[in-house]
Design an enzyme around this catalytic site. Structure first.
Site, PDB file in Angstrom:
ATOM      1  N   LYS A  81     -32.776  83.714  -3.716  1.00  0.00           N
ATOM      2  CA  LYS A  81     -31.327  83.620  -3.477  1.00  0.00           C
ATOM      3  C   LYS A  81     -30.713  85.017  -3.392  1.00  0.00           C
ATOM      4  O   LYS A  81     -29.948  85.314  -2.480  1.00  0.00           O
ATOM      5  CB  LYS A  81     -30.667  82.841  -4.618  1.00  0.00           C
ATOM      6  CG  LYS A  81     -29.160  82.928  -4.617  1.00  0.00           C
ATOM      7  CD  LYS A  81     -28.529  82.153  -5.742  1.00  0.00           C
ATOM      8  CE  LYS A  81     -28.231  82.939  -6.989  1.00  0.00           C
ATOM      9  NZ  LYS A  81     -27.171  83.928  -6.908  1.00  0.00           N
ATOM     10  N   ASN A  82     -31.054  85.872  -4.357  1.00  0.00           N
ATOM     11  CA  ASN A  82     -30.387  87.176  -4.411  1.00  0.00           C
ATOM     12  C   ASN A  82     -30.878  88.146  -3.343  1.00  0.00           C
ATOM     13  O   ASN A  82     -30.327  89.232  -3.191  1.00  0.00           O
ATOM     14  CB  ASN A  82     -30.544  87.796  -5.807  1.00  0.00           C
ATOM     15  CG  ASN A  82     -29.706  87.062  -6.836  1.00  0.00           C
ATOM     16  OD1 ASN A  82     -28.894  86.208  -6.487  1.00  0.00           O
ATOM     17  ND2 ASN A  82     -29.911  87.383  -8.107  1.00  0.00           N
ATOM     18  N   CYS A 140     -16.106  85.899 -14.111  1.00  0.00           N
ATOM     19  CA  CYS A 140     -16.804  84.618 -14.138  1.00  0.00           C
ATOM     20  C   CYS A 140     -17.277  84.391 -15.558  1.00  0.00           C
ATOM     21  O   CYS A 140     -16.999  85.201 -16.443  1.00  0.00           O
ATOM     22  CB  CYS A 140     -17.966  84.597 -13.153  1.00  0.00           C
ATOM     23  SG  CYS A 140     -19.314  85.645 -13.642  1.00  0.00           S
ATOM     24  N   ARG A 179     -17.137  91.323 -14.462  1.00  0.00           N
ATOM     25  CA  ARG A 179     -17.796  91.647 -13.201  1.00  0.00           C
ATOM     26  C   ARG A 179     -16.902  92.435 -12.254  1.00  0.00           C
ATOM     27  O   ARG A 179     -16.553  91.972 -11.165  1.00  0.00           O
ATOM     28  CB  ARG A 179     -18.343  90.375 -12.547  1.00  0.00           C
ATOM     29  CG  ARG A 179     -19.295  89.663 -13.478  1.00  0.00           C
ATOM     30  CD  ARG A 179     -20.034  88.561 -12.830  1.00  0.00           C
ATOM     31  NE  ARG A 179     -21.167  89.014 -12.054  1.00  0.00           N
ATOM     32  CZ  ARG A 179     -22.075  88.194 -11.548  1.00  0.00           C
ATOM     33  NH1 ARG A 179     -21.971  86.916 -11.724  1.00  0.00           N
ATOM     34  NH2 ARG A 179     -23.079  88.668 -10.842  1.00  0.00           N
ATOM     35  N   ASP A 219     -31.003  87.541 -15.823  1.00  0.00           N
ATOM     36  CA  ASP A 219     -30.951  86.162 -15.332  1.00  0.00           C
ATOM     37  C   ASP A 219     -31.977  85.253 -16.018  1.00  0.00           C
ATOM     38  O   ASP A 219     -31.908  84.033 -15.872  1.00  0.00           O
ATOM     39  CB  ASP A 219     -31.165  86.127 -13.807  1.00  0.00           C
ATOM     40  CG  ASP A 219     -29.925  86.588 -13.061  1.00  0.00           C
ATOM     41  OD1 ASP A 219     -28.873  86.782 -13.703  1.00  0.00           O
ATOM     42  OD2 ASP A 219     -29.995  86.757 -11.823  1.00  0.00           O
ATOM     43  N   ARG A 256     -26.505  75.883  -7.151  1.00  0.00           N
ATOM     44  CA  ARG A 256     -26.176  77.103  -6.405  1.00  0.00           C
ATOM     45  C   ARG A 256     -27.418  77.969  -6.228  1.00  0.00           C
ATOM     46  O   ARG A 256     -27.509  78.740  -5.281  1.00  0.00           O
ATOM     47  CB  ARG A 256     -25.165  77.936  -7.188  1.00  0.00           C
ATOM     48  CG  ARG A 256     -23.733  77.551  -7.011  1.00  0.00           C
ATOM     49  CD  ARG A 256     -22.847  78.556  -7.711  1.00  0.00           C
ATOM     50  NE  ARG A 256     -23.374  79.902  -7.527  1.00  0.00           N
ATOM     51  CZ  ARG A 256     -23.396  80.849  -8.455  1.00  0.00           C
ATOM     52  NH1 ARG A 256     -22.884  80.638  -9.630  1.00  0.00           N
ATOM     53  NH2 ARG A 256     -23.903  82.045  -8.204  1.00  0.00           N
TER      54      ARG A 256
HETATM   55  C1  UD1 Z   1     -26.706  90.693  -9.150  1.00  0.00           C
HETATM   56  C2  UD1 Z   1     -27.276  89.304  -9.050  1.00  0.00           C
HETATM   57  C3  UD1 Z   1     -27.151  88.570 -10.384  1.00  0.00           C
HETATM   58  C4  UD1 Z   1     -27.745  89.398 -11.515  1.00  0.00           C
HETATM   59  C5  UD1 Z   1     -27.172  90.818 -11.519  1.00  0.00           C
HETATM   60  C6  UD1 Z   1     -27.838  91.738 -12.524  1.00  0.00           C
HETATM   61  C7  UD1 Z   1     -26.890  88.776  -6.721  1.00  0.00           C
HETATM   62  C8  UD1 Z   1     -26.168  87.938  -5.724  1.00  0.00           C
HETATM   63  N1  UD1 Z   1     -26.586  88.572  -8.014  1.00  0.00           N
HETATM   64  O1  UD1 Z   1     -25.298  90.543  -9.417  1.00  0.00           O
HETATM   65  O2  UD1 Z   1     -27.857  87.341 -10.291  1.00  0.00           O
HETATM   66  O3  UD1 Z   1     -27.424  88.797 -12.765  1.00  0.00           O
HETATM   67  O4  UD1 Z   1     -27.342  91.410 -10.204  1.00  0.00           O
HETATM   68  O5  UD1 Z   1     -29.205  91.762 -12.330  1.00  0.00           O
HETATM   69  O6  UD1 Z   1     -27.735  89.557  -6.377  1.00  0.00           O
HETATM   70  N2  UD1 Z   1     -20.614  96.460 -12.770  1.00  0.00           N
HETATM   71  C9  UD1 Z   1     -19.545  97.302 -12.949  1.00  0.00           C
HETATM   72  N3  UD1 Z   1     -18.878  97.752 -11.852  1.00  0.00           N
HETATM   73  C10 UD1 Z   1     -19.237  97.410 -10.578  1.00  0.00           C
HETATM   74  C11 UD1 Z   1     -20.349  96.556 -10.402  1.00  0.00           C
HETATM   75  C12 UD1 Z   1     -21.015  96.097 -11.520  1.00  0.00           C
HETATM   76  O7  UD1 Z   1     -19.184  97.613 -14.085  1.00  0.00           O
HETATM   77  O8  UD1 Z   1     -18.582  97.845  -9.629  1.00  0.00           O
HETATM   78  C13 UD1 Z   1     -21.329  95.931 -13.956  1.00  0.00           C
HETATM   79  C14 UD1 Z   1     -21.194  94.411 -14.046  1.00  0.00           C
HETATM   80  O9  UD1 Z   1     -19.986  94.035 -14.663  1.00  0.00           O
HETATM   81  C15 UD1 Z   1     -22.396  94.041 -14.874  1.00  0.00           C
HETATM   82  C16 UD1 Z   1     -23.439  95.083 -14.429  1.00  0.00           C
HETATM   83  O10 UD1 Z   1     -22.710  96.134 -13.811  1.00  0.00           O
HETATM   84  O11 UD1 Z   1     -22.126  94.199 -16.230  1.00  0.00           O
HETATM   85  C17 UD1 Z   1     -24.451  94.528 -13.448  1.00  0.00           C
HETATM   86  O12 UD1 Z   1     -23.800  94.066 -12.293  1.00  0.00           O
HETATM   87  P1  UD1 Z   1     -24.442  94.110 -10.837  1.00  0.00           P
HETATM   88  O13 UD1 Z   1     -25.775  94.782 -10.909  1.00  0.00           O
HETATM   89  O14 UD1 Z   1     -23.439  94.654  -9.895  1.00  0.00           O
HETATM   90  O15 UD1 Z   1     -24.640  92.583 -10.569  1.00  0.00           O
HETATM   91  P2  UD1 Z   1     -24.311  91.781  -9.241  1.00  0.00           P
HETATM   92  O16 UD1 Z   1     -24.695  92.564  -8.036  1.00  0.00           O
HETATM   93  O17 UD1 Z   1     -22.929  91.225  -9.332  1.00  0.00           O
END
Ligand code: UD1
Length: 422
Positions: A22-23, A118, A123, A309, A401
């Protein structure tokens, strides 16, 4: 409302084939916006999130052909008629933010509602913005939470991410692929899904090096063309079925798997006493029917650390082994929503801030529980398979999902689970 009824089952046994990730498929589908030619994506899982992104791409003007029977999605983005992502769709799926980088690269403009928080935390997306701004985008967020991004021209830049965010790395890579000059992205996320996206984009003619390490170099090109790509197997689904074998003390042969992507899960399950056998054909056998399992400690980290995850499904296992275990969640600030649900089933878990301690118990009991998020939902199903009596899992739209044919796959292994309409 639909729910799952899960009953205590014997050890799960048999063979299961893992679906496309999915990711990985979501950013790859977003990257198809970068070309005006056909992008053919094989092993696209038939999931709600894939449906939502298909609809979003269609609202932007892409022509999307979905053959989810054969798991093929073909996207043609020759005519991008809109740069505005629908708030209804973005609300349904946070990963919609991934269209921002490609829209900026292709059309010089993107309008996207902020995805918002969420169940597992705030996030934020400021790292996405930081990177895109460094490439020359002007990004403004209105009081109503609408993000307007514009760039006459994107230019390569040196970017350091304060945290190796998966989504930010992907958005920046996509935007930088058509910028003028070279982008060096430091402290980049190293997840296998980043490598899959880079491989897909390089097939389109992008010049990306270093994906899978913490420094990614992207040399901008003028145009990207269509291509064909097969998505990597889902490492989180793989881990979930490894845990299904462990928690039911069964033996599962897992095919279409990339063992290198689940190294921390292999290591931790072996510490618990689970036998994991690598087969010559690249498949994997997970065997937990020989001796009692014992406790271990896990700490979630960005890849190659233990994946956040799989924290909740692993915790479900730890509630059933001998001894005390500790879990530390470092990636998301609020990812213990499943604890209350596992406690309803008799699990002995205490949490404080980002730490949890789990006292193994011999007996979980069936209860009415909620899938508080996608992976927490999988944890509830795993616990339900070994709990005395019946477990009802509500809010299963979260599970659907992200897990393709979940019920069918578990039933195929002998698990007693059914999907019912309330
Ligand atoms: C992706 C995955 C999700 C997984 C996560 C971490 C997808 C679609 N989803 O989510 O399943 O749980 O990686 O492995 O690929 N953060 C910030 N600022 C930002 C962006 C992120 O502080 O601008 C923080 C987030 O709040 C979180 C951490 O960084 O605490 C990890 O987030 P991120 O790696 O961005 O996860 P996603 O890409 O949303």
């Amino acid at each position: 409302m639909e729910k799952y009824i899960v009953r205590k089952s014997g050890p799960l046994r048999g063979e299961v084939s893992i679906s496309g990730a999915k990711n990985a498929v979501l950013p790859i589908m977003a990257a198809a916006l970068l070309s005006d030619e056909d992008c053919v994506i094989n092993d696209a899982p038939a999931l709600l999130d894939v449906d939502i992104l298909c609809r979003l791409l269609e609202t932007l003007g892409a022509v999307v052909k979905k053959d989810l029977q054969d798991n093929v999605v073909t996207i043609n983005s020759a005519d991008i008629s809109s740069v505005e992502a629908s708030s209804k769709l973005v609300k349904q799926m946070r990963a919609s933010i991934l269209v921002m980088g490609p829209l900026l690269a292709r059309k010089g403009e993107a309008v996207i509602p902020l995805p918002g928080g969420c169940a597992i935390g705030d996030r934020p997306v400021e790292l996405h913005f930081k990177g895109l701004r460094a490439l020359g985008a002007d990004i403004r967020v209105s009081i109503t939470g609408i993000v307007k991004a514009k760039a006459e021209k994107l230019r390569g830049a040196d970017i350091y991410l304060d945290f190796p965010s998966v989504g930010a790395t992907e958005n920046i890579m996509m935007a930088a692929s058509m910028a003028e000059g070279v982008t060096i992205l430091e402290n980049a996320a190293q997840e296998p899904e980043i490598v899959d996206l880079a491989n897909f984009m390089n097939k389109m003619g992008a010049k990306i090096k270093g994906a899978g390490t913490d420094i990614i170099k992207i040399e901008g090109v003028e145009r990207l063309h269509g291509c064909q790509h097969t998505v990597i197997p889902d490492r989180i689904e793989t881990g979930t079925f490894m845990l299904a074998a462990a928690i039911t003390r069964g033996c599962i042969h897992i095919t279409n798997v990339e063992p290198d992507h689940v190294k921390p899960v292999i290591a931790k399950l072996r510490e618990c006493g689970v036998e994991i056998i690598m087969m010559d054909d690249g498949s994997m056998v997970v065997k937990a029917d020989e001796k009692p399992l014992t406790s271990t400690d896990i700490k979630t980290l960005p890849y190659p650390g233990f994946p956040t995850d799989l924290q909740s499904p692993f915790m479900a296992l730890l509630t059933t082994v001998n001894g005390n275990s500790a879990v530390i969640e470092t990636v998301f600030e609020n990812r213990y929503m499943h604890v209350k649900e596992l406690q309803k089933m008799g699990a002995k878990i205490k949490t404080q801030d980002r730490s949890a301690t789990i006292k193994g118990t011999k007996k979980l009991k069936g209860a009415s529980v909620v899938a508080t998020d996608l992976r927490a939902g999988a944890a509830m199903v795993l616990a339900g398979l070994v709990a005395e009596g019946t477990t009802e899992v509500a809010e299963i739209h979260h599970i659907e999902r992200g897990y393709e044919h979940f019920v069918e796959k578990i039933r195929g292994l002998g698990g007693d689970i059914e999907r019912v309409e309330e």
